[in-house]
Design a protein around this motif. Structure first.
Motif, PDB file in Angstrom:
ATOM      1  N   SER A 123     -39.420 -32.972  -9.899  1.00  0.00           N
ATOM      2  CA  SER A 123     -40.547 -33.560 -10.603  1.00  0.00           C
ATOM      3  C   SER A 123     -41.787 -33.379  -9.744  1.00  0.00           C
ATOM      4  O   SER A 123     -41.759 -33.658  -8.532  1.00  0.00           O
ATOM      5  CB  SER A 123     -40.294 -35.040 -10.875  1.00  0.00           C
ATOM      6  OG  SER A 123     -41.422 -35.652 -11.455  1.00  0.00           O
TER       7      SER A 123
ATOM      8  N   ALA B  26     -35.279 -28.984 -14.609  1.00  0.00           N
ATOM      9  CA  ALA B  26     -33.865 -29.289 -14.368  1.00  0.00           C
ATOM     10  C   ALA B  26     -33.035 -28.055 -14.687  1.00  0.00           C
ATOM     11  O   ALA B  26     -33.270 -27.382 -15.702  1.00  0.00           O
ATOM     12  CB  ALA B  26     -33.404 -30.474 -15.206  1.00  0.00           C
TER      13      ALA B  26
ATOM     14  N   ASN C  21     -34.002 -26.937 -18.376  1.00  0.00           N
ATOM     15  CA  ASN C  21     -34.891 -27.825 -19.109  1.00  0.00           C
ATOM     16  C   ASN C  21     -36.219 -27.919 -18.382  1.00  0.00           C
ATOM     17  O   ASN C  21     -36.252 -28.128 -17.162  1.00  0.00           O
ATOM     18  CB  ASN C  21     -34.252 -29.209 -19.250  1.00  0.00           C
ATOM     19  CG  ASN C  21     -35.122 -30.161 -20.055  1.00  0.00           C
ATOM     20  OD1 ASN C  21     -36.080 -30.723 -19.539  1.00  0.00           O
ATOM     21  ND2 ASN C  21     -34.788 -30.354 -21.318  1.00  0.00           N
TER      22      ASN C  21
ATOM     23  N   GLY D 135     -37.292 -35.083  -6.095  1.00  0.00           N
ATOM     24  CA  GLY D 135     -36.149 -34.703  -6.908  1.00  0.00           C
ATOM     25  C   GLY D 135     -34.904 -34.597  -6.064  1.00  0.00           C
ATOM     26  O   GLY D 135     -34.776 -35.243  -5.015  1.00  0.00           O
TER      27      GLY D 135
ATOM     28  N   ARG E 252     -41.636 -31.480 -15.024  1.00  0.00           N
ATOM     29  CA  ARG E 252     -40.235 -31.647 -14.635  1.00  0.00           C
ATOM     30  C   ARG E 252     -39.485 -30.330 -14.842  1.00  0.00           C
ATOM     31  O   ARG E 252     -39.769 -29.575 -15.782  1.00  0.00           O
ATOM     32  CB  ARG E 252     -39.548 -32.751 -15.446  1.00  0.00           C
ATOM     33  CG  ARG E 252     -40.057 -34.150 -15.164  1.00  0.00           C
ATOM     34  CD  ARG E 252     -39.202 -35.183 -15.885  1.00  0.00           C
ATOM     35  NE  ARG E 252     -39.683 -36.532 -15.680  1.00  0.00           N
ATOM     36  CZ  ARG E 252     -39.329 -37.306 -14.650  1.00  0.00           C
ATOM     37  NH1 ARG E 252     -38.481 -36.832 -13.737  1.00  0.00           N
ATOM     38  NH2 ARG E 252     -39.801 -38.534 -14.543  1.00  0.00           N
TER      39      ARG E 252
ATOM     40  N   ASN F  15     -32.891 -30.875  -9.841  1.00  0.00           N
ATOM     41  CA  ASN F  15     -33.799 -31.723 -10.615  1.00  0.00           C
ATOM     42  C   ASN F  15     -35.069 -31.932  -9.794  1.00  0.00           C
ATOM     43  O   ASN F  15     -35.009 -32.504  -8.699  1.00  0.00           O
ATOM     44  CB  ASN F  15     -33.158 -33.078 -10.918  1.00  0.00           C
ATOM     45  CG  ASN F  15     -31.985 -32.970 -11.863  1.00  0.00           C
ATOM     46  OD1 ASN F  15     -32.159 -32.886 -13.070  1.00  0.00           O
ATOM     47  ND2 ASN F  15     -30.775 -32.958 -11.304  1.00  0.00           N
TER      48      ASN F  15
ATOM     49  N   ALA G 155     -28.776 -26.585 -14.195  1.00  0.00           N
ATOM     50  CA  ALA G 155     -27.429 -26.968 -13.756  1.00  0.00           C
ATOM     51  C   ALA G 155     -26.394 -26.068 -14.400  1.00  0.00           C
ATOM     52  O   ALA G 155     -26.630 -25.465 -15.455  1.00  0.00           O
ATOM     53  CB  ALA G 155     -27.136 -28.431 -14.108  1.00  0.00           C
TER      54      ALA G 155
ATOM     55  N   SER H  95     -40.669 -31.324 -24.155  1.00  0.00           N
ATOM     56  CA  SER H  95     -39.693 -30.631 -23.314  1.00  0.00           C
ATOM     57  C   SER H  95     -39.001 -29.546 -24.121  1.00  0.00           C
ATOM     58  O   SER H  95     -38.842 -29.654 -25.344  1.00  0.00           O
ATOM     59  CB  SER H  95     -38.656 -31.611 -22.752  1.00  0.00           C
ATOM     60  OG  SER H  95     -37.880 -32.177 -23.790  1.00  0.00           O
TER      61      SER H  95
ATOM     62  N   SER I 225     -26.671 -28.009  -9.151  1.00  0.00           N
ATOM     63  CA  SER I 225     -27.667 -28.636 -10.013  1.00  0.00           C
ATOM     64  C   SER I 225     -28.974 -28.797  -9.256  1.00  0.00           C
ATOM     65  O   SER I 225     -28.988 -28.913  -8.024  1.00  0.00           O
ATOM     66  CB  SER I 225     -27.187 -29.996 -10.524  1.00  0.00           C
ATOM     67  OG  SER I 225     -27.029 -30.906  -9.452  1.00  0.00           O
TER      68      SER I 225
END
Length: 513
Positions: free
Chosen positions: A213, A225, A284, A167, A223, A211, A227, A300, A209
């Motif tokens: 995985s 995320a 997320n 990520g 996953r 991200n 931000a 999700s 941010s």
């Protein structure tokens, strides 16, 4: 509501296509508009340019795969003016019939049960019937403005790859400077007094941010995320224009004003050149399963915290720069007139939360039985909801653009050069943000949208005279679904717009080399 979505008219009692009965004039049922026509021509000029540069360094055998750093500069300038003309019938504004030389075929309103109405060439008849005078009221001057934005963004990102984990983590530092030029429109004096004004503001946002995985196995993946994000406000909301009003009758009536009492007769409406962006935090999380080239499943969930939201608010303002109008003479001399009043303008206020869940997937039906080889389905469905804080809810009501349900489903067949596909998508009703009457912004309720598209095609195989040639037929909007908007009339939703755009047919031929 009728099946075709339109109210139906009956017994109107007049042939509205008869040029001997239908005349030009100002016959609004509440006493007239004060003019016989109106022309509005908005002019918008926008200039955009930007520069972007970045450097990347890669690592070998490290937790960090690479790092990136860069700089972005964006300049934007947007200017709006509006030409507005009042149209007055000649010869003392007497009603007049349209001469036969300007007539066209009648326009049918049969879809609403109304029959035909008079048609004529308005542009050709304009000079013959109307005098044109510039419109210069407060609302006209409030539509002209000029906004400049200069945005400098420093950005950095580290890309991570460590076994099953990969990520990136990054940050943006956004320095923003805005300049708004407009006018103070003093309609409390006659004639209207205009004074130019330019107001600037600047601020900095730090936007991190993340991200990530994580591959649990070759088929299962998680996953994450997160931000902090922002979005620039509408440029017309940033306009520096301000239109004051003065309530000279504030002491009229019972009980009136007492000696020594302080009154606040000033108020205003306008834009807000110090308006800052929407700001929010996002989270997320998702689970994904992969079962082949065209088979997968994903679920999700997301949540957005709106740190602020832009909506019209009443705020305190100082009107010391404006002279007292003549209507102030109606206020007794022993009453104190305060220069402090209220202004209605867009401002950053309380936000709220938006959250939801989305499920998507695809399945090769040939995995179930060889008979269905070549067939497949794919689709997604999402459900979301929002909760606004009381101040925001009282002003906004419903978030513009927000649909509770959105889903789509596609079925296809692809085998032996033959392709067929049909896709259906649905979006539940939502509050729109559209250009409305006289190029003003409107917020109608847009009813649910249902669309079906389909296509078939064939690619000729190798070894034939037409090898690698393909032919395809597409039909968009198979259902000829209408675009419908409604508005509120005393608590009842009433149809406002009903448009059908027809089906779109496309036939194509391709050759692969």
């Amino acid at each position: 509501m009728p099946a075709n979505g339109h109210p139906q008219y009956t017994n109107w009692g007049l042939d509205y296509a008869d040029a001997s009965q239908v005349s030009l004039g100002d016959r609004a049922p509440w006493g007239g508009w004060g003019h016989d026509g109106l022309m509005k021509s908005p002019h918008i000029k926008e200039t955009l340019y930007g520069l972007d540069g970045a450097l990347t360094h890669e690592f070998d055998g490290s937790f960090l795969k690479s790092v990136e750093a860069g700089l972005n500069y964006t300049h934007r300038k947007k200017t709006k003016t509006v030409d507005e003309l009042d149209l007055f019938l000649k010869n003392g504004r007497e009603q007049v019939l349209v001469d036969s030389q300007y007539l066209t075929d009648p326009t049918s309103l049969g879809f609403a049960g109304f029959g035909d109405v008079l048609g004529f060439q308005v542009a050709d008849a304009l000079d013959a019937y109307y005098d044109l005078l510039p419109l210069e009221d407060a609302a006209h001057f409030d539509k002209a403005w000029s906004i400049k934005e200069d945005i400098l963004t420093f950005k950095a990102k580290a890309n991570i790859e460590a076994g099953a984990l990969h990520g990136n983590v990054g940050v943006q530092i956004v320095q923003q400077k805005q300049s708004s030029s407009g006018v103070r429109i003093n309609q409390t004096v006659s004639p209207i007094a205009l004074s130019d004004v330019t107001i600037t503001d600047k601020y900095t946002d730090v936007l991190p941010s993340l991200n990530l995985s994580y591959d649990i196995t070759g088929q299962h993946r998680l996953r994450l995320a997160a931000a902090k994000v922002m979005a620039r406000p509408r440029m017309d909301d940033l306009r520096a224009n301000l239109t004051p009003s003065f309530n000279g009758g504030i002491c009229a009536g019972d009980p009136g004003c007492s000696p020594g009492q302080t009154v606040n007769p000033w108020s205003a409406s306008g834009g807000n050149p110090e308006l800052q962006p929407w700001r929010a935090k996002l989270l997320n999380v998702a689970y994904e399963w992969y079962g082949g080239n065209a088979t997968y499943f994903s679920v999700s969930a997301f949540q957005m915290w709106l740190d602020n939201y832009i909506y019209t608010q009443l705020r305190t303002a100082d009107f010391s720069d404006f002279p007292l109008p003549s209507t102030a003479e109606s206020i007794p001399d022993d009453v104190i007139i305060s220069p402090i009043g209220q202004i209605s303008q867009p401002a950053n206020g309380d936000g709220g939360k938006v959250r939801g869940i989305e499920v998507s997937g695809a399945l090769e039906l040939g995995k179930l039985t060889p008979i269905l080889t070549g067939f497949g389905v794919q689709g997604s469905a999402s459900y979301s909801k929002f909760d606004l804080k009381p101040n925001a809810e009282g002003s906004i009501g419903i978030l513009p653009g927000f649909s509770k349900w959105v889903y789509n489903l596609t079925g296809y067949y692809e085998r032996n050069g033959f392709q067929a596909r049909a896709s259906y998508r649905y979006r539940s009703g939502f509050k729109g943000e559209v250009v409305s009457l006289f190029a003003n912004l409107g917020y109608p309720m847009i009813l649910a949208d249902k669309q079906l598209d389909a296509q078939v095609g064939y690619t000729f195989p190798e070894g034939t005279n037409l090898a690698n040639f393909g032919i395809q037929l597409q039909v968009n909007n198979v259902l000829n679904s209408p675009y419908r908007t409604t508005y509120d009339v005393n608590g009842t939703r009433t149809l406002e717009t009903y448009d059908k755009f027809g089906r779109q047919w496309m036939l194509g031929v391709s050759k692969r080399f």
